[in-house]
Design an enzyme around this catalytic site. Structure first.
Site, PDB file in Angstrom:
ATOM      1  N   HIS A 194      -7.017   9.935  -1.950  1.00  9.92           N
ATOM      2  CA  HIS A 194      -6.369   9.835  -0.632  1.00  9.92           C
ATOM      3  C   HIS A 194      -7.234  10.463   0.462  1.00  9.92           C
ATOM      4  CE1 HIS A 194      -2.053   9.270   1.028  1.00  9.92           C
ATOM      5  NE2 HIS A 194      -2.911   9.103   1.990  1.00  9.92           N
TER       6      HIS A 194
ATOM      7  N   LYS B 250      -2.465   6.019  -4.337  1.00  9.09           N
ATOM      8  CA  LYS B 250      -3.505   7.020  -4.048  1.00  9.09           C
ATOM      9  C   LYS B 250      -3.137   8.352  -4.678  1.00  9.09           C
ATOM     10  CE  LYS B 250      -3.477   4.873   0.534  1.00  9.09           C
ATOM     11  NZ  LYS B 250      -2.058   4.610   0.832  1.00  9.09           N
TER      12      LYS B 250
ATOM     13  N   ASP C 177       0.848  -1.195   0.000  1.00 12.09           N
ATOM     14  CA  ASP C 177       0.000   0.000   0.000  1.00 12.09           C
ATOM     15  C   ASP C 177       0.883   1.246   0.000  1.00 12.09           C
ATOM     16  OD1 ASP C 177      -2.853   1.171   0.654  1.00 12.09           O
ATOM     17  OD2 ASP C 177      -1.404   2.263   1.884  1.00 12.09           O
TER      18      ASP C 177
ATOM     19  N   TYR D   5       3.708   9.460  -0.401  1.00 10.33           N
ATOM     20  CA  TYR D   5       4.765   8.791   0.369  1.00 10.33           C
ATOM     21  C   TYR D   5       6.141   8.909  -0.304  1.00 10.33           C
ATOM     22  CZ  TYR D   5       0.649   6.458   2.423  1.00 10.33           C
ATOM     23  OH  TYR D   5      -0.572   6.169   2.992  1.00 10.33           O
TER      24      TYR D   5
HETATM   25  N1  LIG Z   1      -4.972   6.487   3.658  1.00 12.98           N
HETATM   26  C1  LIG Z   1      -4.356   7.224   4.541  1.00 12.98           C
HETATM   27  O1  LIG Z   1      -4.659   8.412   4.740  1.00 12.98           O
HETATM   28  C2  LIG Z   1      -3.260   6.620   5.357  1.00 12.98           C
HETATM   29  C3  LIG Z   1      -2.722   7.308   6.457  1.00 12.98           C
HETATM   30  C4  LIG Z   1      -1.707   6.692   7.199  1.00 12.98           C
HETATM   31  C5  LIG Z   1      -1.266   5.419   6.860  1.00 12.98           C
HETATM   32  N2  LIG Z   1      -1.783   4.783   5.749  1.00 12.98           N
HETATM   33  C6  LIG Z   1      -1.312   3.441   5.332  1.00 12.98           C
HETATM   34  O2  LIG Z   1      -1.386   2.545   6.437  1.00 12.98           O
HETATM   35  C7  LIG Z   1      -0.094   1.968   6.668  1.00 12.98           C
HETATM   36  C8  LIG Z   1       0.100   1.630   8.134  1.00 12.98           C
HETATM   37  O3  LIG Z   1      -0.112   2.773   8.957  1.00 12.98           O
HETATM   38  P1  LIG Z   1       1.064   3.554   9.725  1.00 12.98           P
HETATM   39  O4  LIG Z   1       2.324   3.356   8.988  1.00 12.98           O
HETATM   40  O5  LIG Z   1       0.624   4.935   9.928  1.00 12.98           O
HETATM   41  O6  LIG Z   1       1.086   2.904  11.163  1.00 12.98           O
HETATM   42  P2  LIG Z   1       1.075   1.444  11.848  1.00 12.98           P
HETATM   43  O7  LIG Z   1       1.219   0.377  10.818  1.00 12.98           O
HETATM   44  O8  LIG Z   1      -0.102   1.413  12.743  1.00 12.98           O
HETATM   45  O9  LIG Z   1       2.360   1.518  12.763  1.00 12.98           O
HETATM   46  C9  LIG Z   1       3.650   1.659  12.241  1.00 12.98           C
HETATM   47  C10 LIG Z   1       4.596   1.870  13.410  1.00 12.98           C
HETATM   48  O10 LIG Z   1       4.586   0.715  14.246  1.00 12.98           O
HETATM   49  C11 LIG Z   1       5.901   0.184  14.344  1.00 12.98           C
HETATM   50  N3  LIG Z   1       5.773  -1.279  14.333  1.00 12.98           N
HETATM   51  C12 LIG Z   1       5.371  -2.078  13.322  1.00 12.98           C
HETATM   52  N4  LIG Z   1       5.371  -3.372  13.698  1.00 12.98           N
HETATM   53  C13 LIG Z   1       5.785  -3.404  14.976  1.00 12.98           C
HETATM   54  C14 LIG Z   1       6.022  -4.446  15.908  1.00 12.98           C
HETATM   55  N5  LIG Z   1       5.830  -5.723  15.582  1.00 12.98           N
HETATM   56  N6  LIG Z   1       6.460  -4.113  17.158  1.00 12.98           N
HETATM   57  C15 LIG Z   1       6.678  -2.810  17.500  1.00 12.98           C
HETATM   58  N7  LIG Z   1       6.473  -1.788  16.656  1.00 12.98           N
HETATM   59  C16 LIG Z   1       6.035  -2.069  15.409  1.00 12.98           C
HETATM   60  C17 LIG Z   1       6.666   0.711  13.144  1.00 12.98           C
HETATM   61  O11 LIG Z   1       8.046   0.847  13.448  1.00 12.98           O
HETATM   62  P3  LIG Z   1       9.265   0.497  12.437  1.00 12.98           P
HETATM   63  O12 LIG Z   1       8.851   0.837  11.039  1.00 12.98           O
HETATM   64  O13 LIG Z   1      10.365   1.368  12.929  1.00 12.98           O
HETATM   65  O14 LIG Z   1       9.573  -0.965  12.608  1.00 12.98           O
HETATM   66  C18 LIG Z   1       6.016   2.077  12.957  1.00 12.98           C
HETATM   67  O15 LIG Z   1       6.597   3.021  13.841  1.00 12.98           O
HETATM   68  C19 LIG Z   1       0.849   3.077   6.158  1.00 12.98           C
HETATM   69  O16 LIG Z   1       2.172   2.643   6.027  1.00 12.98           O
HETATM   70  C20 LIG Z   1       0.152   3.459   4.888  1.00 12.98           C
HETATM   71  O17 LIG Z   1       0.384   2.502   3.874  1.00 12.98           O
HETATM   72  C21 LIG Z   1      -2.782   5.367   5.014  1.00 12.98           C
END
Ligand SMILES: NC(=O)c1ccc[n+]([C@@H]2O[C@H](COP(=O)([O-])OP(=O)(O)OC[C@H]3O[C@@H](n4cnc5c(N)ncnc54)[C@H](OP(=O)(O)O)[C@@H]3O)[C@@H](O)[C@H]2O)c1
Length: 282
Positions: A111, A78, A48, A53
């Site tokens: 988005h 997006k 995704d 990004y």
């Molecule tokens: N549509 C939208 O508006 C929107 C907005 C935000 C996000 N997104 C999408 O959703 C995806 C996921 O959301 P997100 O990146 O915001 O947050 P998330 O997946 O909820 O959390 C990511 C964070 O958690 C840490 N993490 C991951 N696995 C872990 C584990 N097993 N133990 C401890 N910490 C862990 C990562 O650290 P490290 O990377 O340092 O390991 C990072 O700091 C994004 O990457 C993006 O593709 C979409």
């Protein structure tokens, strides 16, 4: 039984993986490609990304480096807010394809529902679908009222809504609405950007099931019928986040996580997104 390659059947019959890698904030090019190839080796089949990004080129590189067939992967991107509008979206899509060096995307999303442009943006996404340049249509951060506005004019209903969703923001009403419209829901920030991992209830469940807090939350999403796209650049986490198909949360434990909701967002509310803030304009 849920497996790493389990899919959700979208409105048009296309199979969308239930589990994938989110790549927001993967800005270091080498680290991003490594994270994505590690994920593909570990069995992830979906990535995704988004033009915002700034790593679509790296997504393309990772696909090629993995040696996998393009048709075995599910790639989402997006259109960013200041590329919205009918012609602008068509141009932004073309740029995304060029950066990734692919000739189609599986899913393309608006988005954010920028008030003056989200309807024209979705019309352009419908055209990309008609032209078979994307296999499925969708949106992100759309509230029920945005969806109802789109439904009134759409020839092809959006098949996916990607929304912020984690134990502190369970989005019950919006998820039920999407379900009633046969739209798949993808949970963004499924781990609450890491914040939900230290919650005492999650930590206790992790001890009970001998799993990590992240695995507990990812499994909760899967059993709740959402598509889940945790992000990590850390190889060991990328691998362990995928080991969620060998256990099942009991109903009572699912319910315990449901009750953690605080309607607490890590990001903006779609109705108050600061569209004019220069930080969000590229
Ligand atoms: N549509 C939208 O508006 C929107 C907005 C935000 C996000 N997104 C999408 O959703 C995806 C996921 O959301 P997100 O990146 O915001 O947050 P998330 O997946 O909820 O959390 C990511 C964070 O958690 C840490 N993490 C991951 N696995 C872990 C584990 N097993 N133990 C401890 N910490 C862990 C990562 O650290 P490290 O990377 O340092 O390991 C990072 O700091 C994004 O990457 C993006 O593709 C979409």
């Amino acid at each position: 039984m849920l497996q790493i390659d389990s899919t959700k059947t979208l409105l048009n019959g296309i199979e969308m993986p239930r589990f994938g890698l989110g790549v927001y904030k993967m800005t270091d090019s080498k680290q991003a490609v490594e994270a994505m190839t590690t994920a593909l080796r570990a069995g992830y089949r979906a990535i995704d990304t988004a033009s915002f990004y700034n790593n679509e080129r790296e997504v393309g590189e990772a696909i090629r480096e993995s040696g996998m067939n393009r048709q075995d992967l599910f790639i989402t991107s997006k259109v960013w807010n200041n590329d919205q509008g009918y012609d602008e979206t068509l141009r932004a899509f073309e740029k995304s394809l060029q950066l990734m060096e692919v000739d189609y995307l599986d899913l393309y999303l608006t988005h954010w529902p920028k008030p003056d442009t989200y309807q024209d943006t979705y019309r352009a996404i419908e055209r990309l679908y008609d032209e078979k340049l994307i296999r499925a249509t969708g949106v992100s951060n759309h509230e029920q009222h945005h969806l109802e506005t789109l439904f009134a004019k759409a020839n092809v209903k959006p098949m996916v809504n990607q929304i912020e969703h984690h134990p502190y923001l369970t989005q019950v009403a919006l998820r039920e609405f999407c379900q009633s419209e046969n739209m798949a829901v993808t949970a963004w920030s499924p781990l609450g950007r890491g914040r939900a991992l230290e919650d005492p209830v999650i930590v206790k469940l992790a001890e009970k099931y001998r799993k990590t807090p992240a695995q507990i939350i990812i499994r909760w999403h899967l059993q709740n019928d959402t598509v889940v796209i945790p992000k990590s650049v850390t190889p060991s986490r990328i691998e362990s986040n995928a080991r969620v198909f060998d256990f099942e949360l009991e109903q009572l434990d699912m319910h315990m996580i449901d009750t953690l909701n605080r309607d607490e967002r890590t990001g903006n509310h779609p109705d108050t997104f600061p569209y004019d803030d220069p930080r969000y304009n590229r």
